[in-house]
Design a protein around this motif. Structure first.
Motif, PDB file in Angstrom:
ATOM      1  N   GLN A 149     -13.668   1.777  10.273  1.00 40.57           N
ATOM      2  CA  GLN A 149     -12.845   0.928  11.130  1.00 40.57           C
ATOM      3  C   GLN A 149     -12.183   0.076  10.086  1.00 40.57           C
ATOM      4  O   GLN A 149     -10.868  -0.376  10.458  1.00 40.57           O
ATOM      5  CB  GLN A 149     -13.790   0.178  12.014  1.00 40.57           C
ATOM      6  CG  GLN A 149     -14.359   0.586  13.270  1.00 40.57           C
ATOM      7  CD  GLN A 149     -15.548   1.532  12.756  1.00 40.57           C
ATOM      8  OE1 GLN A 149     -15.898   2.120  11.591  1.00 40.57           O
ATOM      9  NE2 GLN A 149     -16.396   1.342  13.863  1.00 40.57           N
ATOM     10  N   GLY A 150     -12.575  -0.312   8.937  1.00 39.21           N
ATOM     11  CA  GLY A 150     -11.939  -1.083   7.986  1.00 39.21           C
ATOM     12  C   GLY A 150     -10.590  -0.592   7.470  1.00 39.21           C
ATOM     13  O   GLY A 150      -9.586  -1.232   7.500  1.00 39.21           O
ATOM     14  N   VAL A 151     -10.807   0.829   7.289  1.00 41.59           N
ATOM     15  CA  VAL A 151      -9.423   1.492   6.895  1.00 41.59           C
ATOM     16  C   VAL A 151      -8.469   1.493   8.289  1.00 41.59           C
ATOM     17  O   VAL A 151      -7.229   1.329   7.968  1.00 41.59           O
ATOM     18  CB  VAL A 151      -9.949   2.924   6.231  1.00 41.59           C
ATOM     19  CG1 VAL A 151      -8.544   3.801   6.060  1.00 41.59           C
ATOM     20  CG2 VAL A 151     -10.729   2.876   5.392  1.00 41.59           C
ATOM     21  N   LEU A 152      -8.947   1.925   9.363  1.00 40.91           N
ATOM     22  CA  LEU A 152      -8.098   1.969  10.431  1.00 40.91           C
ATOM     23  C   LEU A 152      -7.293   0.819  10.638  1.00 40.91           C
ATOM     24  O   LEU A 152      -6.222   0.609  11.344  1.00 40.91           O
ATOM     25  CB  LEU A 152      -8.890   2.427  11.698  1.00 40.91           C
ATOM     26  CG  LEU A 152      -9.389   3.827  11.618  1.00 40.91           C
ATOM     27  CD1 LEU A 152     -10.107   4.207  12.818  1.00 40.91           C
ATOM     28  CD2 LEU A 152      -8.567   4.954  11.337  1.00 40.91           C
ATOM     29  N   VAL A 153      -7.810  -0.406  10.479  1.00 41.96           N
ATOM     30  CA  VAL A 153      -7.279  -1.613  10.912  1.00 41.96           C
ATOM     31  C   VAL A 153      -6.261  -2.394   9.432  1.00 41.96           C
ATOM     32  O   VAL A 153      -5.703  -3.231   9.514  1.00 41.96           O
ATOM     33  CB  VAL A 153      -7.924  -2.828  11.270  1.00 41.96           C
ATOM     34  CG1 VAL A 153      -9.008  -2.234  12.591  1.00 41.96           C
ATOM     35  CG2 VAL A 153      -9.116  -3.332  10.462  1.00 41.96           C
ATOM     36  N   ALA A 154      -6.482  -1.713   8.471  1.00 44.22           N
ATOM     37  CA  ALA A 154      -5.734  -1.810   7.186  1.00 44.22           C
ATOM     38  C   ALA A 154      -4.365  -1.384   7.499  1.00 44.22           C
ATOM     39  O   ALA A 154      -3.946  -0.426   8.033  1.00 44.22           O
ATOM     40  CB  ALA A 154      -6.022  -1.176   6.132  1.00 44.22           C
ATOM     41  N   PRO A 155      -3.354  -1.853   6.855  1.00 40.68           N
ATOM     42  CA  PRO A 155      -2.121  -1.433   7.203  1.00 40.68           C
ATOM     43  C   PRO A 155      -1.721  -0.349   6.321  1.00 40.68           C
ATOM     44  O   PRO A 155      -0.703  -0.210   5.321  1.00 40.68           O
ATOM     45  CB  PRO A 155      -1.112  -2.590   6.370  1.00 40.68           C
ATOM     46  CG  PRO A 155      -2.113  -3.341   5.367  1.00 40.68           C
ATOM     47  CD  PRO A 155      -3.351  -3.086   6.026  1.00 40.68           C
ATOM     48  N   VAL A 156      -2.532   0.821   6.461  1.00 42.64           N
ATOM     49  CA  VAL A 156      -2.066   1.977   5.986  1.00 42.64           C
ATOM     50  C   VAL A 156      -2.051   3.184   6.961  1.00 42.64           C
ATOM     51  O   VAL A 156      -2.541   2.906   8.154  1.00 42.64           O
ATOM     52  CB  VAL A 156      -3.123   2.534   4.925  1.00 42.64           C
ATOM     53  CG1 VAL A 156      -3.520   1.607   3.657  1.00 42.64           C
ATOM     54  CG2 VAL A 156      -4.501   2.805   5.525  1.00 42.64           C
TER      55      VAL A 156
ATOM     56  N   SER B 117       0.815  -1.076  -0.131  1.00 44.37           N
ATOM     57  CA  SER B 117       0.028  -0.062  -0.025  1.00 44.37           C
ATOM     58  C   SER B 117       0.840   1.350   0.052  1.00 44.37           C
ATOM     59  O   SER B 117       1.523   1.668   0.857  1.00 44.37           O
ATOM     60  CB  SER B 117      -1.002  -0.291   1.083  1.00 44.37           C
ATOM     61  OG  SER B 117      -0.279  -0.267   2.355  1.00 44.37           O
TER      62      SER B 117
END
Lengths: 319, 278
Positions: B100-107, B8
């Motif tokens: 939340q999905g974005v916050l736990v993604a490696p970004v 990413s």
């Protein structure tokens, strides 16, 4: 292929290690000194009534919040110091539907692919693979708003699987689904776990759902009260369970207690008697207390009985 | 945090999240109309309604009608409404679980803010450009340079307001609370920006005018409105007898304010909020 029972704690490979985890929201202690491991390749269910702390545990595992006390590692990597690597290994399905209704299925998946750094080619390949497995290939160009609840849940699953996570975690994934969509989700999860060797961790407040898992942990008021295979937990109780609902349970309980051979317990308004039961006993009880008894039933111990045995509360009245 | 894992990239994540904002916004027609309709309606209503009672300018040639005077302010109001609509999506995203999905993604969270702000700014800018078409009916001598400058100003101003909206929205659990903040903060900021009435001069002898002068002078929106006005009509048609900032000062103020608000947005998003714990 390894059978279900061969996973479990025997292997030294740990997918998840919870160690002495505690977490509180201000004054309210949500988790209190919780420790257990999940083995690689296991399908693991975390069971607990609402308010038991399971959602907090899930949030910690998802890296949305960080541990206050104790430690948490995923495939040996610490969630605080190596959050970035942990996130690559995780596929997360939250309770709230994280798919975007205004975008098509393909668009939703494409955004997710970018978040996880998939290349353009890999994205195309994975979208085809995952959607094929989940049976949503023909819906790829539909706007998510137009899909049924069950299909939407599959899109979410597809989203979380896109980057080939080693550990799939789900927070009450079958909430709000009708029974057939629910069993669909279960079948897909089981199939995935068996074909890819992926570790699956899910929370649930449905007792019958937890029974599908290889192993379960039961949380009650922030503490771990049971950890084993579902059959093993039930076997531990042994025998049968008689449940009696009565117009005045207190009075009936007194009468039953006078009968030496029985050890009745009154739990949240329901009388329960465990032990070995023959048909004679049931009909005796029924005849003797005919006026008080509203309903009398007998069965093998369920996970609910396990919960009651460990906490002294009924599962549904526990919060 | 160092990013050793391949994958990413900041730019791609930003682009992708910005694209998502655009797609979501323009697929909800009521939002497009809502953000542009009210200011357009107000502009026409007040523009024609107050035309007789409003007069600035020192000679018949430089006389400005209220319709003309009020145009830059209406344009800025559209940017503001759009910025509000797009940043409300932060709250919706959190409720919906996408965030939340974005916050736990490696970004990185910076990439998330950048995507959200870039998306919101482009949307607001597009809405602003659409409204700018109405200025074709005004007495304006158009040049290419002028249009380019105006679009650039619209973009930066959109960014500024999107950052403010984002910073408030991040901590909010419900969209209702967000509306309250917007009414208490952004609307007064707009009303005191010279959008609706010019900035009074200092030393008129009335202390109320002096207070108004200072409040409006330090308001970054005053500088945005003034920039739009000056690029639209040229500096010779400014309201006579009222205070107007210089171009150079206004550009600096707008850029500095945007940078500060962006920094604020970045800072705010590092905190987890009670909304994550529901």
């Amino acid at each position: 292929m390894a059978t279900v029972s061969e996973y479990s704690v025997m292997s030294d490979q740990r997918a998840i290690e919870f160690q002495a985890l505690s977490f509180s929201y201000g004054d309210r202690q949500a988790l209190n000194d919780v420790s257990f491991d999940v083995g690689v390749g296991e399908l693991f269910s975390l069971l607990g009534p609402n308010g038991s702390g399971k959602t907090t545990l899930f949030r910690l595992l998802s890296t949305l919040i960080t541990p206050q006390q104790g430690s948490l590692a995923v495939f040996g990597k610490d969630v605080i110091n190596q959050a970035h690597q942990v996130r690559h290994d995780l596929g997360v399905v939250f309770q709230a539907p994280g798919v975007d209704g205004k975008l098509s299925v393909r668009e939703n998946l494409a955004v997710q692919a970018v978040l996880y750094g998939l290349s353009k080619t890999d994205t195309r390949v994975r979208i085809d693979e995952v959607c094929g497995q989940l049976g949503i290939t023909d819906r790829l160009n539909d706007q998510v708003d137009e899909l049924s609840g069950g299909l939407r849940r599959r899109v979410e699953l597809a989203k979380s699987l896109l980057h080939r996570p080693r550990l799939l975690i789900m927070d009450e994934p079958t909430t709000g689904l009708d029974p057939s969509a629910r069993s669909d989700v279960w079948n897909y999860i089981r199939q995935l776990q068996q074909t890819t060797g992926m570790t699956v961790f899910m929370t649930t407040h449905l007792l019958e759902e937890a029974d599908h898992a290889d192993r379960i942990a039961i949380l009650h008021e922030g503490e771990l009260v049971a950890l084993d295979k579902p059959e093993a937990l039930r076997r531990e109780l042994g025998g049968d369970v008689i449940t009696i609902t009565a117009s005045d349970p207190e009075v009936l309980l007194k009468k039953l207690e006078e009968d030496d051979e029985l050890s009745p317990r009154l739990i949240d308004g329901v009388i329960r008697i465990s032990g070995t039961v023959d048909s004679q006993l049931i009909s005796d009880l029924h005849t003797r207390y005919h006026d008080e008894v509203q309903q009398i039933s007998v069965g093998k111990p369920s996970l609910e009985d396990v919960f009651i045995a460990r906490t002294g509360h009924q599962f549904w009245g526990a919060s | 945090m160092a990013d050793q894992t391949p994958g990413s990239s900041f730019v791609q994540v930003t682009q992708s999240l910005a694209w998502r904002e655009l797609a979501r916004f323009f697929r909800q027609r009521n939002r497009v109309v809502g953000a542009i309709g009210t200011p357009l309606f107000m502009w026409l209503l007040f523009g024609f309604g107050l035309d007789q009672s409003f007069s600035v300018g020192n000679s018949p040639e430089t006389e400005t009608s209220f319709l003309e005077y009020y145009f830059p302010g209406s344009l800025v109001l559209i940017l503001m409404f759009t910025a509000i609509y797009t940043t409300i999506s932060v709250i919706e995203d959190r409720q919906a679980g996408f965030l939340q999905g974005v916050l736990v993604a490696p970004v990185s969270r910076q990439a998330m803010v950048a995507g959200k702000v870039l998306g919101g700014s482009i949307i607001a800018m597009i809405q602003g450009v659409l409204f700018l078409l109405a200025a074709l009916f005004l007495d304006v001598d158009w040049t290419v340079m002028q249009v380019v400058s105006l679009v650039a100003i619209l973009f930066v101003a959109s960014m500024m307001m999107t950052c403010v909206g984002f910073s408030f929205a991040w901590k909010m659990e419900s969209t209702q609370g967000f509306h309250a903040i917007m009414n208490l903060v952004l609307m007064p900021m707009w009303l005191l920006s010279g959008a609706f009435f010019p900035v009074p001069q200092m030393g008129t002898g009335q202390w109320t005018q002096d207070v108004l002068h200072w409040v409006m002078k330090v308001n970054p929106l005053t500088h945005v409105v003034s920039l739009v006005r000056q690029f639209l009509y040229g500096s010779d048609r400014l309201a006579e007898g009222f205070w107007e900032p210089s171009l150079r000062v206004s550009i600096v103020v707008m850029l500095v304010a945007t940078a500060l608000f962006y920094g604020w947005a970045i800072r705010v998003c590092q905190r987890s909020t009670s909304g994550d714990l529901k």
